[in-house]
Design a protein around this motif. Structure first.
Motif, PDB file in Angstrom:
ATOM      1  N   SER A 117      40.374  40.624  30.013  1.00 32.34           N
ATOM      2  CA  SER A 117      41.153  39.805  31.022  1.00 32.34           C
ATOM      3  C   SER A 117      41.670  40.240  31.872  1.00 32.34           C
ATOM      4  CB  SER A 117      41.992  38.964  30.472  1.00 32.34           C
ATOM      5  OG  SER A 117      42.013  38.380  29.383  1.00 32.34           O
ATOM      6  N   LEU A 118      41.638  41.545  31.908  1.00 31.33           N
ATOM      7  CA  LEU A 118      42.160  42.085  33.476  1.00 31.33           C
ATOM      8  C   LEU A 118      40.643  42.634  34.502  1.00 31.33           C
ATOM      9  CD1 LEU A 118      44.630  44.511  31.862  1.00 31.33           C
ATOM     10  CD2 LEU A 118      45.031  43.315  33.170  1.00 31.33           C
ATOM     11  N   THR A 119      39.887  42.760  33.344  1.00 37.08           N
ATOM     12  CA  THR A 119      38.938  43.121  34.268  1.00 37.08           C
ATOM     13  C   THR A 119      37.849  42.116  34.740  1.00 37.08           C
ATOM     14  OG1 THR A 119      37.706  45.420  31.989  1.00 37.08           O
ATOM     15  CG2 THR A 119      36.159  44.293  33.342  1.00 37.08           C
ATOM     16  N   LEU A 120      37.567  41.234  33.923  1.00 37.51           N
ATOM     17  CA  LEU A 120      37.084  39.786  34.708  1.00 37.51           C
ATOM     18  C   LEU A 120      37.769  39.358  36.172  1.00 37.51           C
ATOM     19  CD1 LEU A 120      36.268  37.756  31.294  1.00 37.51           C
ATOM     20  CD2 LEU A 120      34.992  38.676  33.301  1.00 37.51           C
ATOM     21  N   MET A 121      39.265  39.740  35.728  1.00 41.06           N
ATOM     22  CA  MET A 121      40.090  39.303  36.687  1.00 41.06           C
ATOM     23  C   MET A 121      39.744  39.873  38.496  1.00 41.06           C
ATOM     24  SD  MET A 121      41.275  36.035  36.157  1.00 41.06           S
ATOM     25  CE  MET A 121      42.693  36.246  37.761  1.00 41.06           C
ATOM     26  N   ALA A 122      39.539  41.054  38.007  1.00 36.94           N
ATOM     27  CA  ALA A 122      40.017  42.099  39.004  1.00 36.94           C
ATOM     28  C   ALA A 122      38.432  41.768  39.856  1.00 36.94           C
ATOM     29  CB  ALA A 122      39.966  43.422  38.224  1.00 36.94           C
ATOM     30  N   VAL A 123      37.064  41.792  39.550  1.00 29.91           N
ATOM     31  CA  VAL A 123      35.944  41.388  39.806  1.00 29.91           C
ATOM     32  C   VAL A 123      35.663  40.063  40.011  1.00 29.91           C
ATOM     33  CG1 VAL A 123      34.753  43.717  39.035  1.00 29.91           C
ATOM     34  CG2 VAL A 123      34.546  41.197  37.980  1.00 29.91           C
ATOM     35  N   SER A 124      36.580  38.992  39.833  1.00 26.98           N
ATOM     36  CA  SER A 124      36.147  37.461  39.855  1.00 26.98           C
ATOM     37  C   SER A 124      36.216  37.379  41.638  1.00 26.98           C
ATOM     38  CB  SER A 124      36.998  36.624  39.008  1.00 26.98           C
ATOM     39  OG  SER A 124      36.666  35.948  39.154  1.00 26.98           O
ATOM     40  N   GLY A 125      35.277  36.835  42.100  1.00 24.17           N
ATOM     41  CA  GLY A 125      35.541  36.398  43.478  1.00 24.17           C
ATOM     42  C   GLY A 125      35.395  36.749  44.512  1.00 24.17           C
ATOM     43  N   VAL A 126      34.839  38.717  44.261  1.00 23.36           N
ATOM     44  CA  VAL A 126      34.617  39.561  45.350  1.00 23.36           C
ATOM     45  C   VAL A 126      33.492  40.034  46.153  1.00 23.36           C
ATOM     46  CG1 VAL A 126      34.505  42.412  45.488  1.00 23.36           C
ATOM     47  CG2 VAL A 126      36.283  41.004  43.938  1.00 23.36           C
ATOM     48  N   ALA A 127      32.993  39.793  47.352  1.00 27.15           N
ATOM     49  CA  ALA A 127      31.647  39.640  48.152  1.00 27.15           C
ATOM     50  C   ALA A 127      31.392  41.046  46.796  1.00 27.15           C
ATOM     51  CB  ALA A 127      32.057  39.993  49.099  1.00 27.15           C
ATOM     52  N   PRO A 128      29.387  40.782  47.182  1.00 24.77           N
ATOM     53  CA  PRO A 128      28.524  41.993  45.922  1.00 24.77           C
ATOM     54  C   PRO A 128      29.021  43.061  47.054  1.00 24.77           C
ATOM     55  CG  PRO A 128      26.995  39.497  46.734  1.00 24.77           C
ATOM     56  CD  PRO A 128      28.933  39.386  47.219  1.00 24.77           C
ATOM     57  N   ARG A 129      28.879  42.800  48.481  1.00 32.89           N
ATOM     58  CA  ARG A 129      29.134  44.245  48.981  1.00 32.89           C
ATOM     59  C   ARG A 129      30.620  45.624  48.392  1.00 32.89           C
ATOM     60  NH1 ARG A 129      32.659  43.500  53.304  1.00 32.89           N
ATOM     61  NH2 ARG A 129      33.345  41.762  54.229  1.00 32.89           N
ATOM     62  N   GLU A 130      31.079  44.801  48.567  1.00 32.36           N
ATOM     63  CA  GLU A 130      32.440  45.270  47.405  1.00 32.36           C
ATOM     64  C   GLU A 130      33.315  44.539  45.991  1.00 32.36           C
ATOM     65  OE1 GLU A 130      35.819  42.923  49.894  1.00 32.36           O
ATOM     66  OE2 GLU A 130      35.198  44.004  51.655  1.00 32.36           O
ATOM     67  N   ALA A 131      32.112  44.926  45.401  1.00 33.38           N
ATOM     68  CA  ALA A 131      32.431  45.103  44.431  1.00 33.38           C
ATOM     69  C   ALA A 131      32.489  46.943  43.427  1.00 33.38           C
ATOM     70  CB  ALA A 131      30.515  44.571  43.657  1.00 33.38           C
ATOM     71  N   GLY A 132      31.856  47.198  44.442  1.00 34.43           N
ATOM     72  CA  GLY A 132      32.224  48.845  43.796  1.00 34.43           C
ATOM     73  C   GLY A 132      33.292  49.349  44.258  1.00 34.43           C
ATOM     74  N   ALA A 133      33.865  48.742  45.016  1.00 34.32           N
ATOM     75  CA  ALA A 133      35.374  49.234  45.321  1.00 34.32           C
ATOM     76  C   ALA A 133      36.773  48.169  44.940  1.00 34.32           C
ATOM     77  CB  ALA A 133      35.749  48.728  47.119  1.00 34.32           C
ATOM     78  N   ALA A 134      36.207  47.180  44.551  1.00 36.29           N
ATOM     79  CA  ALA A 134      37.358  46.682  43.469  1.00 36.29           C
ATOM     80  C   ALA A 134      36.689  46.459  41.715  1.00 36.29           C
ATOM     81  CB  ALA A 134      36.648  44.997  43.506  1.00 36.29           C
ATOM     82  N   SER A 135      35.995  47.539  41.415  1.00 33.84           N
ATOM     83  CA  SER A 135      35.598  48.187  40.492  1.00 33.84           C
ATOM     84  C   SER A 135      36.299  49.247  39.986  1.00 33.84           C
ATOM     85  CB  SER A 135      34.261  48.110  39.563  1.00 33.84           C
ATOM     86  OG  SER A 135      33.529  48.723  40.108  1.00 33.84           O
ATOM     87  N   GLY A 136      36.220  50.023  41.108  1.00 36.19           N
ATOM     88  CA  GLY A 136      36.806  51.112  41.373  1.00 36.19           C
ATOM     89  C   GLY A 136      37.884  51.256  41.299  1.00 36.19           C
ATOM     90  N   LEU A 137      39.431  50.690  42.282  1.00 36.17           N
ATOM     91  CA  LEU A 137      40.156  50.879  42.364  1.00 36.17           C
ATOM     92  C   LEU A 137      41.149  49.770  40.771  1.00 36.17           C
ATOM     93  CD1 LEU A 137      42.675  50.211  44.280  1.00 36.17           C
ATOM     94  CD2 LEU A 137      42.104  47.943  44.451  1.00 36.17           C
TER      95      LEU A 137
END
Length: 514
Positions: free
Chosen positions: A388-408
């Motif tokens: 649940s935490l993993t999905l909520m962290a990257v859900s709705g993030v723009a593709p160009r910021e997917a790395g930043a969201a997952s890194g955070l």
């Protein structure tokens, strides 16, 4: 001779695509397992490393910290490198850097060389881990397919710690402590080769690297963790303790100022404007502190109080990996129907219950009667939450910021683990010291002459007296860890709000996105 039934071109393509994605997921998960496993695999080998390379007891803790702090501190920059330079390219680079550092660690001849290798390992992991999570978002379609992939990734991330303890016990007892590093070399080379064969390169996005933000955040977290560790050893009024906390405040304040002004920050602060994502990061911070503490203190307890061998200690933690995997699989299957919030709340409550149960351990406890049950309850709670935490962290993030969201998300896990463990160690040290002071008068009356002589030489209570001191500290640390999970439950209950659009994305019926 019968003519074989023709296979439709569409079916052939679909089968090949499914097979290729399965291999890609196996490669990505293997890398994550290698990186996460290395956080705990050294724990079993620490006594052997101390004797071989002449570490002092205080400096020995940095064999763990050099890896986790560098890993957590550079994760944000690591995620950004994949966005700008290509995720597959940086994934392979991170894996090979990790392999090179592992080789150096196995060949280290003194403490300085080993600590440098551990820090370099952390840098390699900081590049490979967030890009591996981002590769899932570009390899698997949103909906049930991506949910299953995240379920596998989360189970590997959460269960890698227990597998590391077992692997460390086997390698140390059957071979030598250096093999905890050497074993990464063939595995990492195979992962890098397979990645180039089965994973396609992602789209590259224009941008620049926020080196100032990466430097201030990393040094700030190092100073903060050092402050807690110093406080545990020398007290809160110690000059170096106060200086470390002061430096941490200044560096982290500078980091926030840099991120606000930067046009392309490694941590886009606007991500925290989303209530669900901010709550997710807060929960991960608290839960990582709890899981790092559970592994660390239970390892001490089963080896020092229950007298488990390294392999026995590793085997004792295998049920953790199994139950986390069950919980993650259950959550990934039911998320589209019920949404993530019920699993976040229920999982945090179960984890808190398990830790509260562990506070009842004493020197008369047994593994089957006092450790296994609460450990399984804790692990099931963690398994329910991580997907649940993993999905909520990257859900709705723009593709160009997917790395930043997952890194955070990964950064909050590592930082939460390092900071939380340092806080728990402070609680442990204080409780142990108080228990020792209470036992000394009785010890001086009832101890044998040999025990009193040993106490005068080492300053530590021997035998069952020492076990009582250790158990008192461990029990107090579990109280603090349970508080961390209660905080996570409150965040899930009060902050997380699942919208209809979130459920549609989980079901694969909503608009496309990350």
């Amino acid at each position: 001779m019968a003519t074989p039934r023709p296979v439709s071109e569409t079916g052939t393509v679909e089968e090949a695509t499914h097979h290729g994605k399965g291999i890609a997921l196996a490669v990505i998960a293997s890398c994550q397992l290698m990186v996460v496993l290395d956080i705990t695999i050294v724990n079993i080998a620490l006594p052997q490393i101390q004797r071989a390379l002449d570490f002092s007891t205080t400096s020995l803790s940095w064999v763990v910290n050099a890896y986790t702090l560098t890993f957590g501190g550079l994760l944000l920059l690591g995620g950004r490198t994949g966005d700008i330079l290509g995720r597959r390219r940086m994934f392979v680079f991170g894996v090979l850097l990790f392999v090179f550092a592992s080789l150096l660690g196995g060949l280290a001849q003194n403490s300085g060389q080993l600590l440098a290798a551990r820090a370099l390992q952390g840098a390699g992991g900081a590049i490979a881990s967030p890009t591996s999570l981002a590769l899932i978002t570009t390899t698997f379609d949103e909906g049930p397919e991506r949910n299953r992939a995240f379920g596998v990734f989360a189970a590997v991330s959460a269960g890698g710690g227990a597998i590391g303890l077992l692997a460390g016990g086997i390698l140390v007892e059957w071979l030598d402590w250096r093999w905890i590093f050497f074993v990464n070399v063939p595995i990492g080379v195979l992962i890098a080769f397979a990645t180039l064969r089965v994973i396609r390169e992602s789209e590259r996005h224009a941008g620049h690297f926020d080196l100032a933000g990466a430097l201030t955040s990393t040094l700030g977290m190092v100073a903060l963790v050092y402050g807690f560790i110093r406080a545990a050893q020398d007290g809160w009024r110690d000059g170096w303790t106060l200086a470390a906390f002061g430096a941490a405040v200044a560096l982290l304040a500078a980091f926030l100022a840099i991120e606000r002004r930067s046009t392309q920050p490694i941590t886009p602060l606007r991500m925290f404007a989303d209530r669900n994502r901010a709550g997710t990061y807060g929960m991960m911070l608290s839960l990582a502190a709890a899981i790092f503490g559970m592994f660390f203190f239970l390892t001490l307890f089963v080896q020092n109080v229950l007298d488990f061998s390294p392999i026995q200690a590793g085997l004792a933690f295998l049920p953790v990996s199994a139950v986390i995997a069950v919980g993650a699989g259950l959550a990934s299957q039911l998320l589209p129907r019920y949404g993530p919030k019920p699993f976040m709340v229920t999982g945090a409550i179960l984890s808190a219950t398990g830790l509260a149960w562990l506070t009842l351990t004493d020197i008369h406890s047994t593994y089957a009667g006092s450790v296994l049950g609460p450990m399984l309850v804790f692990s099931l709670g963690m398994g329910l939450q991580f997907v649940s935490l993993t999905l909520m962290a990257v859900s709705g993030v723009a593709p160009r910021e997917a790395g930043a969201a997952s890194g955070l998300l990964n950064a909050t896990q590592q930082v939460g683990g390092s900071l939380g463990l340092s806080i728990l160690v402070t609680v442990f040290s204080t409780a142990s010291r108080n228990k020792a002071e209470d036992l000394v008068p009785e010890f001086m009356v009832r101890a044998t002459p040999r025990e009193r002589l040993l106490f005068r030489r080492t300053g530590q209570l021997p035998g069952h007296w020492g076990d009582e001191v250790l158990t008192a500290g461990v029990s107090s640390a579990f109280v603090a860890a349970a508080i961390f999970t209660v905080v996570a439950a409150l965040i899930a209950l009060l902050a997380i709000q699942v919208r209809p659009s979130d459920l549609e994305r989980l079901q694969g019926t909503g608009p496309p996105g990350v």
